[in-house]
Design a protein around this motif. Structure first.
Motif, PDB file in Angstrom:
ATOM      1  N   PHE A   6       0.861  -1.492  -0.099  1.00 16.98           N
ATOM      2  CA  PHE A   6       0.458   0.098  -0.453  1.00 16.98           C
ATOM      3  C   PHE A   6       0.593   1.210  -0.103  1.00 16.98           C
ATOM      4  CE2 PHE A   6      -2.497   3.062   2.313  1.00 16.98           C
ATOM      5  CZ  PHE A   6      -3.148   3.412   0.887  1.00 16.98           C
ATOM      6  N   MET A   7       1.635   1.346   1.029  1.00 15.65           N
ATOM      7  CA  MET A   7       2.940   2.534   0.979  1.00 15.65           C
ATOM      8  C   MET A   7       3.396   2.759  -0.522  1.00 15.65           C
ATOM      9  SD  MET A   7       2.026   3.759   3.861  1.00 15.65           S
ATOM     10  CE  MET A   7       3.434   5.318   3.622  1.00 15.65           C
ATOM     11  N   GLY A   8       3.709   1.444  -1.007  1.00 11.46           N
ATOM     12  CA  GLY A   8       4.804   1.953  -2.207  1.00 11.46           C
ATOM     13  C   GLY A   8       4.000   2.352  -3.127  1.00 11.46           C
ATOM     14  N   GLU A   9       2.561   1.994  -2.997  1.00  9.84           N
ATOM     15  CA  GLU A   9       1.423   2.415  -4.184  1.00  9.84           C
ATOM     16  C   GLU A   9       1.654   4.130  -3.809  1.00  9.84           C
ATOM     17  OE1 GLU A   9      -0.044   0.955  -7.051  1.00  9.84           O
ATOM     18  OE2 GLU A   9       1.837   0.105  -7.072  1.00  9.84           O
ATOM     19  N   LEU A  10       1.069   4.161  -3.235  1.00 10.00           N
ATOM     20  CA  LEU A  10       0.560   5.600  -2.332  1.00 10.00           C
ATOM     21  C   LEU A  10       2.323   6.275  -3.148  1.00 10.00           C
ATOM     22  CD1 LEU A  10      -1.533   7.601  -0.610  1.00 10.00           C
ATOM     23  CD2 LEU A  10       0.245   6.269   1.324  1.00 10.00           C
ATOM     24  N   PHE A  11       3.372   5.698  -2.260  1.00  9.13           N
ATOM     25  CA  PHE A  11       5.117   7.440  -2.614  1.00  9.13           C
ATOM     26  C   PHE A  11       4.415   7.530  -3.984  1.00  9.13           C
ATOM     27  CE2 PHE A  11       6.802   5.137   0.961  1.00  9.13           C
ATOM     28  CZ  PHE A  11       6.136   6.454   1.773  1.00  9.13           C
ATOM     29  N   ASP A  12       3.811   6.218  -4.995  1.00 15.90           N
ATOM     30  CA  ASP A  12       4.191   7.124  -6.353  1.00 15.90           C
ATOM     31  C   ASP A  12       2.993   7.418  -6.507  1.00 15.90           C
ATOM     32  OD1 ASP A  12       5.823   5.104  -7.235  1.00 15.90           O
ATOM     33  OD2 ASP A  12       4.812   3.207  -7.894  1.00 15.90           O
ATOM     34  N   GLY A  13       1.469   7.295  -6.489  1.00 13.66           N
ATOM     35  CA  GLY A  13       0.618   8.632  -6.487  1.00 13.66           C
ATOM     36  C   GLY A  13       1.095   9.909  -6.416  1.00 13.66           C
ATOM     37  N   LEU A  14       2.283   9.980  -4.952  1.00 13.62           N
ATOM     38  CA  LEU A  14       2.524  11.160  -4.652  1.00 13.62           C
ATOM     39  C   LEU A  14       2.966  11.920  -5.427  1.00 13.62           C
ATOM     40  CD1 LEU A  14       2.671  10.126  -0.665  1.00 13.62           C
ATOM     41  CD2 LEU A  14       0.987  11.964  -2.021  1.00 13.62           C
ATOM     42  N   TYR A  15       4.182  11.120  -6.005  1.00 16.98           N
ATOM     43  CA  TYR A  15       5.318  11.784  -6.348  1.00 16.98           C
ATOM     44  C   TYR A  15       4.884  11.715  -7.659  1.00 16.98           C
ATOM     45  CZ  TYR A  15       9.993  11.891  -9.073  1.00 16.98           C
ATOM     46  OH  TYR A  15      11.142  12.013  -9.121  1.00 16.98           O
ATOM     47  N   ASP A  16       3.651  11.202  -8.448  1.00 17.17           N
ATOM     48  CA  ASP A  16       3.643  11.731  -9.551  1.00 17.17           C
ATOM     49  C   ASP A  16       2.719  13.898 -10.273  1.00 17.17           C
ATOM     50  OD1 ASP A  16       3.603   8.795 -11.177  1.00 17.17           O
ATOM     51  OD2 ASP A  16       1.807   8.373  -9.948  1.00 17.17           O
TER      52      ASP A  16
END
Length: 341
Positions: free
Chosen positions: A76-86
């Motif tokens: 979950f956190m890995g996917e969340l990081f990607d979205g924030l970074y996008d």
């Protein structure tokens, strides 16, 4: 050649340092040809804008802080990081991560407040602030955005999954398939105490079981750090008299469901013929093994939504929808079927 300065760029472009500063920071009132000339000179001289200097000039750090409860290495956190970074990277913002994975780490954050004056906003993921912590956050004078927290009184914006309603939906779906005996398998939470909140999915499960007059065969918890925990949990479920065993198991997440399915197969239980298993998250695991699951909006999209709200608040704007509850859908697959008794 020594370190290139803004004066060097101004001299090469034939403009003032003020114009260089505005051009490099994308400000208005700089002619297109002048901006192009400045950018070309900066590139030729390999000049980059100093973040500290930009912060002094604008009053902003161009940095967002994230305080996360979950394991940073988790899905979950890995996917969340990607979205924030996008979103944040496109706006030329950096992301600084702080972990509150224990009582000590959480206390350290709220004591030292490392994000204070080092970020323009704070995103808090996975837990709610206590009254004392909420007062501390308010004193930081920066926007606060919450991700997946049931309590948002100290936040100007939030995005969350309605875990209670989603788990209740899973129970209703399985009940529609004829299941009447259920159990719930959650996680052993290393962060205990009322300050960390509660398992909203377990509460949604219990309330819906009671509402529909179904039989709750027990709530169990798995500790993923204990290699025997999943085996012992499944053994406890199977130790019940055959006509008192659950025919449907609701599991806290897809990764936990994978452990449960492995142990059921090892015990000779046929899925879904003898027992249906339902996960939660819609993760890559669910697709890989054909797991029936509850699918909320992806964590990556949740990250994008949270980032956009954060940037709106930093810019002094109120988001069009300050508090967002993301939709959830049922995804039936190979691990659930009508009851066969």
């Amino acid at each position: 050649m020594g370190q290139v300065t803004i004066d060097d760029v101004a001299k090469a472009a034939g403009v003032s340092t003020f114009t260089v500063s505005r051009a490099l920071r994308g400000k208005d009132h700089v002619a297109a040809k002048t901006r192009e000339k400045v950018l070309r000179a900066a590139k030729e001289l390999n000049y980059t804008v100093s973040r500290s200097a930009a912060a002094l000039a604008s009053g902003r750090t161009n940095r967002i802080a994230l305080l996360a409860r979950e394991r940073i290495a988790g899905w979950f956190m890995g996917e969340l990081f990607d979205g924030l970074y996008d979103v944040l990277s496109q706006a030329q913002y950096d992301l600084t991560v702080y972990r509150a994975g224990s009582v000590e780490e959480r206390s350290e954050f709220f004591t030292r407040l490392p994000a204070n004056r080092n970020a323009d906003a704070l995103i808090v993921s996975g837990f709610s602030a206590t009254d004392e912590e909420a007062d501390t956050l308010a004193g930081m004078g920066m926007p606060i955005v919450s991700v997946n927290s049931p309590y948002i009184s100290c936040c100007q914006a939030s995005v969350a999954i309605d875990d209670e309603a989603a788990e209740a939906m899973a129970v209703r779906y399985l009940a529609a398939l004829g299941h009447r005996r259920f159990c719930y398998v959650g996680r052993v939470d290393p962060l205990t105490g009322t300050a960390w909140g509660f398992d909203a999915r377990a509460r949604g499960y219990k309330d819906e079981i009671a509402s529909l007059g179904l039989t709750d065969c027990g709530i169990h918890c798995i500790d993923l750090w204990d290699p025997q925990s999943a085996r012992q949990t499944v053994a406890t479920i199977l130790a019940q008299p055959r006509l008192q065993r659950p025919t449907a198991i609701c599991v806290w997440s897809d990764y936990y469901a994978l452990r449960v399915i492995h142990e059921l197969h090892a015990a000779g239980i046929r899925i879904p013929e003898e027992m249906s298993v339902f996960g939660f998250d819609g993760s890559d695991v669910a697709d890989a093994i054909g797991l029936s699951t509850m699918v909320p909006t992806s964590p990556r999209e949740i990250g994008r939504i949270a980032a956009r709200k954060t940037l709106d608040l930093v810019a002094g704007h109120t988001p069009d929808e300050p508090h967002t509850t993301v939709p959830v859908a049922i995804q039936p697959a190979a691990t659930s079927a009508p009851v066969r008794e």
